[in-house]
Design an enzyme around this catalytic site. Structure first.
Site, PDB file in Angstrom:
ATOM      1  N   GLU A   1      -6.485  -5.691   3.700  1.00  0.00           N
ATOM      2  CA  GLU A   1      -6.519  -6.954   2.938  1.00  0.00           C
ATOM      3  C   GLU A   1      -7.735  -7.034   2.021  1.00  0.00           C
ATOM      4  O   GLU A   1      -8.365  -8.067   1.891  1.00  0.00           O
ATOM      5  CB  GLU A   1      -6.522  -8.147   3.899  1.00  0.00           C
ATOM      6  CG  GLU A   1      -5.297  -8.209   4.773  1.00  0.00           C
ATOM      7  CD  GLU A   1      -4.148  -8.923   4.084  1.00  0.00           C
ATOM      8  OE1 GLU A   1      -4.355  -9.525   3.026  1.00  0.00           O
ATOM      9  OE2 GLU A   1      -3.038  -8.844   4.625  1.00  0.00           O
TER      10      GLU A   1
ATOM     11  N   ASP B   1     -16.070  -3.764   0.397  1.00  0.00           N
ATOM     12  CA  ASP B   1     -16.637  -3.456  -0.929  1.00  0.00           C
ATOM     13  C   ASP B   1     -15.782  -4.000  -2.066  1.00  0.00           C
ATOM     14  O   ASP B   1     -16.313  -4.416  -3.094  1.00  0.00           O
ATOM     15  CB  ASP B   1     -16.827  -1.942  -1.079  1.00  0.00           C
ATOM     16  CG  ASP B   1     -18.039  -1.452  -0.289  1.00  0.00           C
ATOM     17  OD1 ASP B   1     -18.918  -2.283   0.005  1.00  0.00           O
ATOM     18  OD2 ASP B   1     -18.091  -0.249   0.041  1.00  0.00           O
TER      19      ASP B   1
ATOM     20  N   CYS C   1       0.024 -13.510  -2.243  1.00  0.00           N
ATOM     21  CA  CYS C   1       0.363 -13.416  -0.806  1.00  0.00           C
ATOM     22  C   CYS C   1      -0.874 -12.945  -0.031  1.00  0.00           C
ATOM     23  O   CYS C   1      -1.177 -13.466   1.052  1.00  0.00           O
ATOM     24  CB  CYS C   1       1.507 -12.433  -0.585  1.00  0.00           C
ATOM     25  SG  CYS C   1       3.029 -12.834  -1.473  1.00  0.00           S
TER      26      CYS C   1
ATOM     27  N   THR D   1       0.830  -1.216   0.000  1.00  0.00           N
ATOM     28  CA  THR D   1       0.000   0.000   0.000  1.00  0.00           C
ATOM     29  C   THR D   1       0.862   1.262   0.000  1.00  0.00           C
ATOM     30  O   THR D   1       1.924   1.310   0.633  1.00  0.00           O
ATOM     31  CB  THR D   1      -0.900  -0.003   1.260  1.00  0.00           C
ATOM     32  OG1 THR D   1      -1.649  -1.217   1.264  1.00  0.00           O
ATOM     33  CG2 THR D   1      -1.856   1.179   1.270  1.00  0.00           C
TER      34      THR D   1
ATOM     35  N   LEU E   1     -23.475  -4.404  26.583  1.00  0.00           N
ATOM     36  CA  LEU E   1     -22.747  -4.038  27.804  1.00  0.00           C
ATOM     37  C   LEU E   1     -23.064  -2.623  28.290  1.00  0.00           C
ATOM     38  O   LEU E   1     -22.585  -2.212  29.359  1.00  0.00           O
ATOM     39  CB  LEU E   1     -21.228  -4.171  27.596  1.00  0.00           C
ATOM     40  CG  LEU E   1     -20.622  -5.513  28.039  1.00  0.00           C
ATOM     41  CD1 LEU E   1     -21.115  -6.664  27.182  1.00  0.00           C
ATOM     42  CD2 LEU E   1     -19.108  -5.456  28.029  1.00  0.00           C
TER      43      LEU E   1
HETATM   44  C1  LIG Z   1      -3.771  -0.951  10.655  1.00  0.00           C
HETATM   45  C2  LIG Z   1      -3.513  -1.215   9.201  1.00  0.00           C
HETATM   46  C3  LIG Z   1      -2.511  -2.108   8.825  1.00  0.00           C
HETATM   47  C4  LIG Z   1      -2.225  -2.319   7.467  1.00  0.00           C
HETATM   48  N1  LIG Z   1      -1.178  -3.158   7.112  1.00  0.00           N
HETATM   49  C5  LIG Z   1      -0.777  -3.203   5.814  1.00  0.00           C
HETATM   50  C6  LIG Z   1       0.415  -3.929   5.435  1.00  0.00           C
HETATM   51  O1  LIG Z   1       1.065  -4.566   6.275  1.00  0.00           O
HETATM   52  N2  LIG Z   1       0.826  -3.873   4.156  1.00  0.00           N
HETATM   53  C7  LIG Z   1       0.151  -3.170   3.187  1.00  0.00           C
HETATM   54  O2  LIG Z   1       0.596  -3.157   2.032  1.00  0.00           O
HETATM   55  N3  LIG Z   1      -0.999  -2.490   3.502  1.00  0.00           N
HETATM   56  C8  LIG Z   1      -1.464  -2.489   4.785  1.00  0.00           C
HETATM   57  N4  LIG Z   1      -2.605  -1.773   5.126  1.00  0.00           N
HETATM   58  C9  LIG Z   1      -3.292  -1.002   4.100  1.00  0.00           C
HETATM   59  C10 LIG Z   1      -4.626  -1.599   3.687  1.00  0.00           C
HETATM   60  O3  LIG Z   1      -4.457  -2.764   2.951  1.00  0.00           O
HETATM   61  C11 LIG Z   1      -5.396  -0.506   2.921  1.00  0.00           C
HETATM   62  O4  LIG Z   1      -5.820   0.449   3.887  1.00  0.00           O
HETATM   63  C12 LIG Z   1      -6.582  -1.061   2.153  1.00  0.00           C
HETATM   64  O5  LIG Z   1      -6.142  -1.786   1.027  1.00  0.00           O
HETATM   65  C13 LIG Z   1      -7.544   0.048   1.668  1.00  0.00           C
HETATM   66  O6  LIG Z   1      -6.853   1.049   1.020  1.00  0.00           O
HETATM   67  P1  LIG Z   1      -7.083   2.585   1.437  1.00  0.00           P
HETATM   68  O7  LIG Z   1      -6.989   2.685   2.910  1.00  0.00           O
HETATM   69  O8  LIG Z   1      -6.154   3.397   0.616  1.00  0.00           O
HETATM   70  O9  LIG Z   1      -8.562   2.886   1.049  1.00  0.00           O
HETATM   71  P2  LIG Z   1      -9.135   3.293  -0.433  1.00  0.00           P
HETATM   72  O10 LIG Z   1      -8.628   2.330  -1.453  1.00  0.00           O
HETATM   73  O11 LIG Z   1      -8.891   4.744  -0.672  1.00  0.00           O
HETATM   74  O12 LIG Z   1     -10.690   3.035  -0.200  1.00  0.00           O
HETATM   75  C14 LIG Z   1     -11.509   3.929   0.531  1.00  0.00           C
HETATM   76  C15 LIG Z   1     -12.965   3.482   0.373  1.00  0.00           C
HETATM   77  O13 LIG Z   1     -13.320   3.492  -1.010  1.00  0.00           O
HETATM   78  C16 LIG Z   1     -13.802   2.207  -1.402  1.00  0.00           C
HETATM   79  N5  LIG Z   1     -13.405   1.928  -2.786  1.00  0.00           N
HETATM   80  C17 LIG Z   1     -12.171   1.923  -3.333  1.00  0.00           C
HETATM   81  N6  LIG Z   1     -12.218   1.596  -4.626  1.00  0.00           N
HETATM   82  C18 LIG Z   1     -13.527   1.370  -4.914  1.00  0.00           C
HETATM   83  C19 LIG Z   1     -14.238   0.995  -6.096  1.00  0.00           C
HETATM   84  N7  LIG Z   1     -13.603   0.721  -7.232  1.00  0.00           N
HETATM   85  N8  LIG Z   1     -15.577   0.871  -6.022  1.00  0.00           N
HETATM   86  C20 LIG Z   1     -16.237   1.096  -4.871  1.00  0.00           C
HETATM   87  N9  LIG Z   1     -15.635   1.468  -3.711  1.00  0.00           N
HETATM   88  C21 LIG Z   1     -14.291   1.591  -3.745  1.00  0.00           C
HETATM   89  C22 LIG Z   1     -13.197   1.222  -0.421  1.00  0.00           C
HETATM   90  O14 LIG Z   1     -13.981   0.042  -0.317  1.00  0.00           O
HETATM   91  C23 LIG Z   1     -13.217   2.059   0.857  1.00  0.00           C
HETATM   92  O15 LIG Z   1     -14.481   1.982   1.448  1.00  0.00           O
HETATM   93  C24 LIG Z   1      -2.965  -1.624   6.478  1.00  0.00           C
HETATM   94  C25 LIG Z   1      -4.005  -0.768   6.872  1.00  0.00           C
HETATM   95  C26 LIG Z   1      -4.283  -0.567   8.205  1.00  0.00           C
HETATM   96  C27 LIG Z   1      -5.389   0.389   8.592  1.00  0.00           C
END
Ligand SMILES: Cc1cc2nc3c(=O)[nH]c(=O)nc-3n(C[C@H](O)[C@H](O)[C@H](O)COP(=O)(O)OP(=O)(O)OC[C@H]3O[C@@H](n4cnc5c(N)ncnc54)[C@H](O)[C@@H]3O)c2cc1C
Length: 389
Positions: free
Chosen positions: A368, A372, A243, A137, A343
């Site tokens: 992961e 959606d 992965c 990410t 609770l």
């Molecule tokens: C605590 C934590 C640990 C993490 N650990 C890792 C890690 O170890 N390695 C790593 O690589 N990543 C990691 N992540 C990142 C995580 O995988 C991403 O946050 C996730 O893939 C979502 O991406 P984003 O947060 O950029 O949200 P966005 O992609 O910006 O999405 C925001 C919203 O828009 C929606 N959306 C996006 N595209 C579409 C579409 N085409 N149609 C409809 N709705 C859509 C999504 O469902 C979501 O509701 C971690 C995240 C957190 C919070």
């Protein structure tokens, strides 16, 4: 609060588990009860990771548990899933640590690394001496990792990497980062050791979720790597996605553990807390909530057990994993919210584990592949039409 084993086995699914699988579950459950629960609220409050648990987790064979050779335990996928379930009954952050170490970092090397890379990293990762993280990410690319801006360009016989990865679990405590980057041919992976010049990591603070897990940003500024740091078999985005499928499988199981802790806590509370003339458990509205929680946990257990058996037979598809991750995590979050409601005011304090699990599950629902995005993956599977690229 100790969680009774098998307190939630409405359809006698235990009968379908081997004695080895049950023993694995019991061992991890005892570890969580005795060694995780006493300190976890403190770690959550302080925003620290319980690194003192890593040697014990390694000793119990939890890292790369379903991989074969290289010092890994070689368990089947159901036993691996049960480990994740019991860890997450303790805390989603602890399960995240194990998922990232095993299913993202070790699996990336196991599936896409050279024999030399496997020999160098996997045995030490299995025994917890080397910690891994998985950098896919980026600040501007979460659900669409294909848009990544991190680049690796050829420099003689090596590579120069530039880019930023964000939201990376274990980032600052990792000895090796699996960094996914674009090259002329598409996406590939690199092993970036801690201390490599130009590579830095810092923690993201102020989280209200996954506070007992380290989440970091990785910065790569003209990082020079030898070609031996490239994962030779990782060709295209399908490599990191493979992965993620491994990790999502474990997450689907883990969510059951978090939901079970919340359900158990709410059930006990509802039986002992009296309002008006009788215990909360005696009111139809409360029973409706408890029955729904128990029903969804039971359904999630069934999905996971079937998925695990299919995976052991080599018949599980990524879409099966999307189904399980999407359903189980979303239902676990609903279970946690219902438990918090039952609770009452006590649902917001850390005397009970419910609010911590509820907050953690907000992350689990997002990472992961969000709920959606898995909906779109399943939508594509059943209609043949892709609603996203
Ligand atoms: C605590 C934590 C640990 C993490 N650990 C890792 C890690 O170890 N390695 C790593 O690589 N990543 C990691 N992540 C990142 C995580 O995988 C991403 O946050 C996730 O893939 C979502 O991406 P984003 O947060 O950029 O949200 P966005 O992609 O910006 O999405 C925001 C919203 O828009 C929606 N959306 C996006 N595209 C579409 C579409 N085409 N149609 C409809 N709705 C859509 C999504 O469902 C979501 O509701 C971690 C995240 C957190 C919070």
């Amino acid at each position: 609060m100790s969680i009774l084993l098998n307190d939630l086995d409405f359809f006698a699914l235990d009968d379908l588990l081997s004695s080895e699988e049950k023993m694995t579950r019991e061992t991890v459950k005892q570890f969580v009860d005795r060694e995780v629960l006493p300190g976890i609220e403190g770690h959550f409050a302080r925003e620290t990771f319980a690194s003192e648990l890593v040697p014990r987790m390694a000793e119990l064979g939890m890292f790369g548990a379903n991989l074969k050779g290289y010092g890994c335990a070689g368990m089947n996928n159901v036993a691996y899933g049960l480990i994740m379930q019991e860890l997450e009954a303790g805390d989603s952050g602890l399960r995240s640590f194990a998922s990232v170490q095993s299913a993202l970092s070790m699996y990336a090397i196991y599936a896409f690394g050279s024999e030399q890379q496997k020999q160098r990293y996997l045995p030490e990762m299995a025994c917890g001496k080397l910690i891994g993280c998985f950098g896919l990410t980026e600040p501007d690319h979460g659900s669409d990792p294909g848009g990544m801006e991190t680049r690796a360009r050829r420099d003689g016989r090596g590579w120069i990497l530039n880019g930023t990865k964000r939201w990376i679990t274990n980032g600052t405590i990792a000895n090796v980062a699996i960094v996914w980057a674009k090259v002329d041919e598409g996406v590939t992976g690199f092993l970036v050791d801690k201390g490599t010049p130009g590579f830095s990591a810092h923690d993201i603070k102020g989280k209200f979720s996954m506070r007992a897990s380290i989440t970091s940003e990785l910065v790569l500024e003209d990082v020079h790597l030898d070609d031996s740091a490239r994962l030779p078999e990782a060709r295209g985005l399908k490599a990191p996605l493979a992965c993620l499928t491994q990790a999502r499988y474990g997450i689907a199981w883990g969510a059951i553990g978090a939901a079970r802790t919340c359900y158990r806590c709410a059930l006990e509370y509802a039986k002992s807390r009296k309002q008006f003339s009788r215990p909360l458990a005696g009111y139809q509205l409360v029973q409706n909530k408890l029955v729904r929680m128990m029903t969804e946990i039971t359904k999630a257990q069934m999905v996971c057990l079937r998925l695990g058996r299919l995976k052991d037979e080599g018949r599980a598809r990524p879409e099966h994993v999307s189904f399980a991750k999407r359903n189980n995590v979303s239902e676990a979050l609903d279970v946690a919210r219902a438990a918090r409601d039952i609770l009452g005011a006590n649902g917001i304090v850390n005397e009970y584990p419910v609010i911590r699990h509820m907050l953690n599950l907000e992350t689990v629902n997002t990472y992961e592949g969000t709920y959606d995005i898995h909906t779109l993956i399943l939508g594509r599977d059943i209609t043949g039409q892709s609603a996203f690229e």
